[in-house]
Design an enzyme around this catalytic site. Structure first.
Site, PDB file in Angstrom:
ATOM      1  N   GLY A   1       0.980  -1.135   0.060  1.00 31.78           N
ATOM      2  CA  GLY A   1      -0.145  -0.043   0.128  1.00 31.78           C
ATOM      3  C   GLY A   1       0.886   1.289   0.116  1.00 31.78           C
ATOM      4  O   GLY A   1       1.456   1.652  -0.942  1.00 31.78           O
TER       5      GLY A   1
ATOM      6  N   SER B   1       6.725  -4.487  -1.973  1.00 33.27           N
ATOM      7  CA  SER B   1       6.226  -2.917  -2.556  1.00 33.27           C
ATOM      8  C   SER B   1       6.290  -2.082  -1.281  1.00 33.27           C
ATOM      9  O   SER B   1       7.450  -2.162  -0.580  1.00 33.27           O
ATOM     10  CB  SER B   1       4.857  -3.253  -2.982  1.00 33.27           C
ATOM     11  OG  SER B   1       4.392  -1.896  -3.628  1.00 33.27           O
ATOM     12  N   TRP B   2       5.290  -1.496  -0.749  1.00 31.50           N
ATOM     13  CA  TRP B   2       5.366  -0.767   0.342  1.00 31.50           C
ATOM     14  C   TRP B   2       5.790  -1.652   1.638  1.00 31.50           C
ATOM     15  O   TRP B   2       6.219  -1.126   2.544  1.00 31.50           O
ATOM     16  CB  TRP B   2       3.927   0.170   0.744  1.00 31.50           C
ATOM     17  CG  TRP B   2       3.975   0.642   1.799  1.00 31.50           C
ATOM     18  CD1 TRP B   2       3.059  -0.032   3.065  1.00 31.50           C
ATOM     19  CD2 TRP B   2       4.544   1.564   2.753  1.00 31.50           C
ATOM     20  NE1 TRP B   2       3.318   0.632   4.060  1.00 31.50           N
ATOM     21  CE2 TRP B   2       4.318   1.692   4.066  1.00 31.50           C
ATOM     22  CE3 TRP B   2       5.414   2.799   2.210  1.00 31.50           C
ATOM     23  CZ2 TRP B   2       4.813   2.693   4.788  1.00 31.50           C
ATOM     24  CZ3 TRP B   2       5.856   3.721   2.818  1.00 31.50           C
ATOM     25  CH2 TRP B   2       5.532   3.635   4.448  1.00 31.50           C
TER      26      TRP B   2
ATOM     27  N   ASP C   1       8.423  -4.949 -13.689  1.00 34.30           N
ATOM     28  CA  ASP C   1       7.568  -4.367 -12.948  1.00 34.30           C
ATOM     29  C   ASP C   1       7.387  -2.995 -13.260  1.00 34.30           C
ATOM     30  O   ASP C   1       8.179  -2.150 -12.982  1.00 34.30           O
ATOM     31  CB  ASP C   1       8.632  -4.645 -11.447  1.00 34.30           C
ATOM     32  CG  ASP C   1       7.777  -3.883 -10.368  1.00 34.30           C
ATOM     33  OD1 ASP C   1       6.663  -3.126 -10.437  1.00 34.30           O
ATOM     34  OD2 ASP C   1       7.687  -4.440  -9.007  1.00 34.30           O
TER      35      ASP C   1
ATOM     36  N   HIS D   1       4.952  -6.897 -10.937  1.00 36.44           N
ATOM     37  CA  HIS D   1       4.846  -6.513  -9.586  1.00 36.44           C
ATOM     38  C   HIS D   1       4.269  -7.757  -8.625  1.00 36.44           C
ATOM     39  O   HIS D   1       4.681  -7.610  -7.513  1.00 36.44           O
ATOM     40  CB  HIS D   1       4.302  -5.395  -9.442  1.00 36.44           C
ATOM     41  CG  HIS D   1       4.312  -4.498  -8.141  1.00 36.44           C
ATOM     42  ND1 HIS D   1       5.483  -4.069  -7.715  1.00 36.44           N
ATOM     43  CD2 HIS D   1       3.551  -4.246  -7.157  1.00 36.44           C
ATOM     44  CE1 HIS D   1       5.272  -3.469  -6.606  1.00 36.44           C
ATOM     45  NE2 HIS D   1       4.191  -3.740  -6.010  1.00 36.44           N
TER      46      HIS D   1
END
Length: 327
Positions: free
Chosen positions: A57, A124-125, A281, A309
């Site tokens: 996120g 990711s986050w 990605d 991703h």
């Protein structure tokens, strides 16, 4: 697919698949600072190696399928929903919601669960927050398994929200950018943030939340994933995801400097680290994973040739499971 349920890529490669479903043996909400309550669940082996899944996120929340990256006989599997999302409360709240708060929430969870050291598994986050936590509390980290590296730099935000990903997904970009007037399209984070937070735009807030979320849901995989797109516009998910992401991104992740994570990577020296990155990605391009690995020469970097991703693309999933098995 082979008889044992794995996926065969070619004559020389057999892909690992997720472990069978497992149910939590414990779930609770932990009160933390600023009026927030954090949802925590545990599954697998209570005496196993503690591993915490750090979701993306920010604002993405967890789901049961994420337990399945870990061998339930080997791991004590911990999932938690970050402030304002998933089953944490209050929902979609931006109050007292910063990177520093999330780092301290993780440390509060570790102490609450009486864990000495744990493995951090984040994409990711989730890779961002894992690195930030590890750089503050390196003595509490057993190992790092990171995917789709995001270092919370302006160049990465520019790539996804201005000049990079739009070249790969022009049709999705046209819809995303077209939600705001042309004169505001040079700052889509700001334009969306205003509409996601300003009381004057409350009537249209959900529509903008869905479009923000759909942009990411449309770019996360190499092959279009309609199930992912449908999930991204779920009203409960989209509202938290869009508001919290925009809040963090307009505030540059609440970091001290643009290069904070790379600058402090030396603090992680000696922590076993695996970095898994899709070559194509479109959300978090491989340059960030490469630059991180250059600052962490002890880390193992695996650039997956045919992957985007998502953690659930077959080749990425395979590498992640191999990494948890090897830890």
């Amino acid at each position: 697919m082979t008889k044992d349920g794995t996926l065969r890529a070619d004559a020389s490669t057999t892909f690992r698949t997720l472990y069978p479903s497992v149910e939590p043996y414990s779930s609770e909400r932990l009160p933390v600072s600023g009026g927030h309550e954090i949802y925590i669940e545990q599954s697998g082996n209570p005496d196993g190696l503690p591993a915490v899944f750090v979701h993306g996120g920010p604002g993405g929340g967890t789901s049961p399928i994420q337990r399945r990256f870990f061998n339930p006989d080997k791991y004590r599997i911990i999932l938690f929903d970050q402030r304002g999302c998933g089953r944490s409360r209050p929902h979609a709240s931006l109050e007292n919601n910063t990177s520093a708060d999330l780092i301290e929430d993780m440390e509060a969870i570790r102490r609450h669960l009486d864990i000495d050291k744990w493995q951090l598994f984040g994409g990711s986050w989730g890779s961002t927050l894992s690195l930030l936590y590890a750089e503050k509390y390196p003595e509490r980290v057993h190992s790092l398994i990171l995917r789709g590296i995001f270092l919370m730099r302006q160049q990465e935000l520019n790539w996804f929200y201005q000049g990079g990903t739009r070249s790969v997904f022009p049709e999705a970009w046209d819809r995303f950018a077209g939600m705001v007037p042309h004169e505001e399209q040079d700052d889509l984070i700001g334009a969306y943030y205003k509409r996601l937070t300003d009381p004057a735009h409350e009537r249209d807030r959900l529509a903008f939340a869905k479009e923000w979320s759909l942009w990411e849901g449309s770019t996360v995989t190499l092959v279009p994933d309609e199930e992912q797109r449908a999930h991204s516009v779920d009203p409960v998910f989209a509202l938290a995801f869009a508001r919290i992401e925009a809040h963090y991104f307009i505030n540059k992740g609440f970091l001290e400097s643009d290069d904070q994570i790379l600058r402090d990577a030396k603090k992680l020296d000696g922590i076993p680290t695996t970095i898994i990155q899709g070559r194509y990605d479109a959300i978090c391009p491989p340059v960030s994973a490469w630059e991180l690995a250059c600052e962490m020469p002890w880390a193992k970097l695996k650039i997956v040739p045919v992957a985007g991703h998502s953690a659930f693309e077959p080749a990425i999933q395979h590498e992640l499971i191999c990494a948890t098995d090897a830890a």
